[in-house]
Design an enzyme around this catalytic site. Structure first.
Site, PDB file in Angstrom:
ATOM      1  NE  ARG A 160      -4.094  -1.838   0.348  1.00 10.41           N
ATOM      2  CZ  ARG A 160      -4.077  -3.123  -0.022  1.00 10.41           C
ATOM      3  NH1 ARG A 160      -3.022  -3.616  -0.626  1.00 10.41           N
ATOM      4  NH2 ARG A 160      -5.126  -3.885   0.199  1.00 10.41           N
ATOM      5  CB  SER A 235      -8.376  -1.414   4.009  1.00  7.58           C
ATOM      6  OG  SER A 235      -8.695  -2.668   3.487  1.00  7.58           O
ATOM      7  CD  GLU A 331      -4.669   2.088   2.003  1.00  6.46           C
ATOM      8  OE1 GLU A 331      -4.055   2.630   1.079  1.00  6.46           O
ATOM      9  OE2 GLU A 331      -5.828   1.652   1.887  1.00  6.46           O
TER      10      GLU A 331
HETATM   11  N1  EPU Z   1     -10.850 -10.358  10.195  1.00  8.02           N
HETATM   12  C1  EPU Z   1     -11.570 -10.338  11.363  1.00  8.02           C
HETATM   13  N2  EPU Z   1     -12.547  -9.393  11.486  1.00  8.02           N
HETATM   14  C2  EPU Z   1     -12.838  -8.497  10.508  1.00  8.02           C
HETATM   15  C3  EPU Z   1     -12.077  -8.509   9.332  1.00  8.02           C
HETATM   16  C4  EPU Z   1     -11.083  -9.451   9.176  1.00  8.02           C
HETATM   17  O1  EPU Z   1     -11.352 -11.127  12.257  1.00  8.02           O
HETATM   18  O2  EPU Z   1     -13.752  -7.696  10.707  1.00  8.02           O
HETATM   19  C5  EPU Z   1      -9.840 -11.406  10.011  1.00  8.02           C
HETATM   20  C6  EPU Z   1     -10.326 -12.464   9.018  1.00  8.02           C
HETATM   21  O3  EPU Z   1     -11.068 -13.455   9.615  1.00  8.02           O
HETATM   22  C7  EPU Z   1      -9.017 -13.004   8.477  1.00  8.02           C
HETATM   23  C8  EPU Z   1      -8.102 -11.792   8.511  1.00  8.02           C
HETATM   24  O4  EPU Z   1      -8.672 -10.871   9.437  1.00  8.02           O
HETATM   25  O5  EPU Z   1      -8.488 -13.964   9.339  1.00  8.02           O
HETATM   26  C9  EPU Z   1      -7.900 -11.152   7.161  1.00  8.02           C
HETATM   27  O6  EPU Z   1      -9.148 -10.721   6.620  1.00  8.02           O
HETATM   28  P1  EPU Z   1      -9.383 -10.510   5.049  1.00  8.02           P
HETATM   29  O7  EPU Z   1      -8.965 -11.707   4.289  1.00  8.02           O
HETATM   30  O8  EPU Z   1     -10.757  -9.992   4.870  1.00  8.02           O
HETATM   31  O9  EPU Z   1      -8.334  -9.398   4.628  1.00  8.02           O
HETATM   32  P2  EPU Z   1      -7.796  -8.075   5.364  1.00  8.02           P
HETATM   33  O10 EPU Z   1      -6.397  -8.323   5.799  1.00  8.02           O
HETATM   34  O11 EPU Z   1      -8.771  -7.596   6.374  1.00  8.02           O
HETATM   35  C10 EPU Z   1      -6.709  -7.147   3.178  1.00  8.02           C
HETATM   36  C11 EPU Z   1      -6.720  -5.868   2.379  1.00  8.02           C
HETATM   37  C12 EPU Z   1      -8.000  -5.739   1.580  1.00  8.02           C
HETATM   38  C13 EPU Z   1      -8.114  -6.946   0.638  1.00  8.02           C
HETATM   39  C14 EPU Z   1      -8.073  -8.238   1.496  1.00  8.02           C
HETATM   40  C15 EPU Z   1      -8.030  -9.481   0.639  1.00  8.02           C
HETATM   41  C16 EPU Z   1      -5.357  -4.299   3.632  1.00  8.02           C
HETATM   42  C17 EPU Z   1      -5.303  -3.053   4.451  1.00  8.02           C
HETATM   43  N3  EPU Z   1      -6.566  -4.727   3.254  1.00  8.02           N
HETATM   44  O12 EPU Z   1      -7.778  -7.058   4.122  1.00  8.02           O
HETATM   45  O13 EPU Z   1      -7.899  -4.565   0.794  1.00  8.02           O
HETATM   46  O14 EPU Z   1      -9.308  -6.887  -0.119  1.00  8.02           O
HETATM   47  O15 EPU Z   1      -6.873  -8.254   2.306  1.00  8.02           O
HETATM   48  O16 EPU Z   1      -6.780  -9.593   0.030  1.00  8.02           O
HETATM   49  O17 EPU Z   1      -4.298  -4.856   3.333  1.00  8.02           O
HETATM   50  C18 EPU Z   1      -8.450  -2.260   0.590  1.00  8.02           C
HETATM   51  O18 EPU Z   1      -7.251  -2.020   0.608  1.00  8.02           O
HETATM   52  O19 EPU Z   1      -9.306  -1.333   0.483  1.00  8.02           O
HETATM   53  C19 EPU Z   1      -8.921  -3.643   0.749  1.00  8.02           C
HETATM   54  C20 EPU Z   1     -10.221  -3.935   0.865  1.00  8.02           C
END
Ligand code: EPU
Length: 336
Positions: A160, A235, A331
């Protein structure tokens, strides 16, 4: 070139924040932009408006980048080199690539915003970052009006992050982005847990670009709010990277904490999980809050102000620091 006066920016930012632009101009060519820069350099750029939180009226000239067009630069048996102008909608470009069977960005389906801003924060999702396909970025230097090119290496991409968020911040207007995609032998990325599960639920074992794009769209639609319905900027925070020693202590206390190894000494933890543990997930305060299905996303249910959302973000940051000793980094670009 027509400068409009007193325009609401509500429809120009995906958070749907209504602030006033004293003067506003939409520009649809590089030439027009160069002419404009000769008379006005104190500008505020807006493109897809998908990574900003507006907290006040904009006094300087708002320039809406609306330069459209896609061109094929060259191709061979398996590679295709494309240049896409900054004002093209990102998701429409992804769908077009999928329909033409050009591979490389299918995992980045449904990300809001325009092509011109995708390199700034190096958009990424489901195991892919846009930096993996970008060959060069063309931009106008605001000070001189000169068109310059940045190679992939010069963009200094990170998670990012890029040069356009650091030393070159506010100095350039990205006018086009060039990509290298594949035509036949695609490097498919379907190993991300949620994609694997989605494909398995449809009994797809040998996925096409379209299968992957459809799976990503289904996953995103199930978790992330559609900005056309609920204002948001994806995010709001980055996933923090912490020292392994700190992670081990946290894991001791919270055995279920999810994590990704970054290096021998660093671990990335999902900010969404931390925010959920702190009790914010799904919390609504008037017209703003934290999304019910993904705690990393702050939302505007209608008429929230940017300040209200920013105050909530600060409260979340503070709570996470007290509870976990982790400092979350915002971010989204906060316009104060
Ligand atoms: N999780 C929770 N609670 C929540 C959200 C997530 O416990 O409310 C846990 C999930 O269960 C999982 C972990 O966190 O174990 C990761 O969740 P997820 O796969 O949804 O991905 P993320 O790390 O929350 C990142 C990116 C997203 C992208 C997803 C999928 C960042 C800041 N965000 O989210 O990007 O879509 O991975 O690759 O790196 C964006 O940048 O706008 C965005 C949506």
């Amino acid at each position: 070139m027509k400068i409009l006066e007193n325009i609401s920016l509500k429809q120009y930012n995906t958070f749907g924040i209504s602030v006033n632009a004293k003067r506003f101009i939409s520009v649809d060519s590089v030439y027009e932009l160069q002419q404009l820069l000769k008379i006005e350099k104190d500008i505020f750029l807006i493109s897809g408006g998908s990574n900003m939180l507006l907290t006040k009226d904009i006094e300087n000239l708002v320039v809406h980048i609306d330069i459209k067009g896609i061109s094929i630069d060259r191709e061979n048996h398996n590679d295709i080199y494309l240049t896409v102008n900054a004002g093209e909608n990102w998701h429409d470009f992804v769908l077009w690539c999928v329909s033409e069977n050009y591979g490389g960005i299918e995992n980045l389906s449904l990300i809001p915003g325009n092509v011109g801003t995708c390199p700034i924060q190096n958009i990424g999702a489901y195991g892919v970052e846009v930096k993996d396909t970008i060959t060069k970025v063309e931009a106008l230097e605001i000070e001189t009006g000169k068109l310059v090119q940045f190679s992939n290496t010069e963009c200094n991409f990170g998670y990012r992050n890029s040069i356009f968020k650091n030393e070159k911040k506010g100095k350039y207007i990205i006018t086009s982005v060039s990509f290298l995609l594949t035509k036949i032998t695609h490097n498919l990325n379907s190993s991300y847990g949620a994609i694997e599960a989605e494909l398995a639920s449809k009994s797809i074992t040998n996925p096409s670009l379209k299968n992957i794009s459809d799976a990503v769209i289904a996953i995103r639609e199930s978790k992330l709010p559609d900005p056309k319905k609920i204002g948001n900027s994806g995010s709001f925070f980055k996933n923090p990277v912490i020292e392994k020693s700190q992670f081990l202590k946290l894991q001791n206390k919270y055995p279920k904490i999810p994590s990704y190894v970054v290096s021998n000494t660093e671990i990335k933890v999902p900010a969404g999980w931390l925010i959920e543990q702190a009790g914010f997930k799904g919390k609504r305060f008037g017209d703003f809050g934290v999304h019910e299905k993904q705690a990393l996303v702050l939302v505007n249910y209608g008429n929230a102000s940017g300040i209200e959302i920013y105050e909530l973000a600060k409260k979340i940051k503070e709570t996470i620091f007290i509870k976990f000793g982790i400092s979350l980094e915002i971010e989204v670009n906060i316009i104060t």
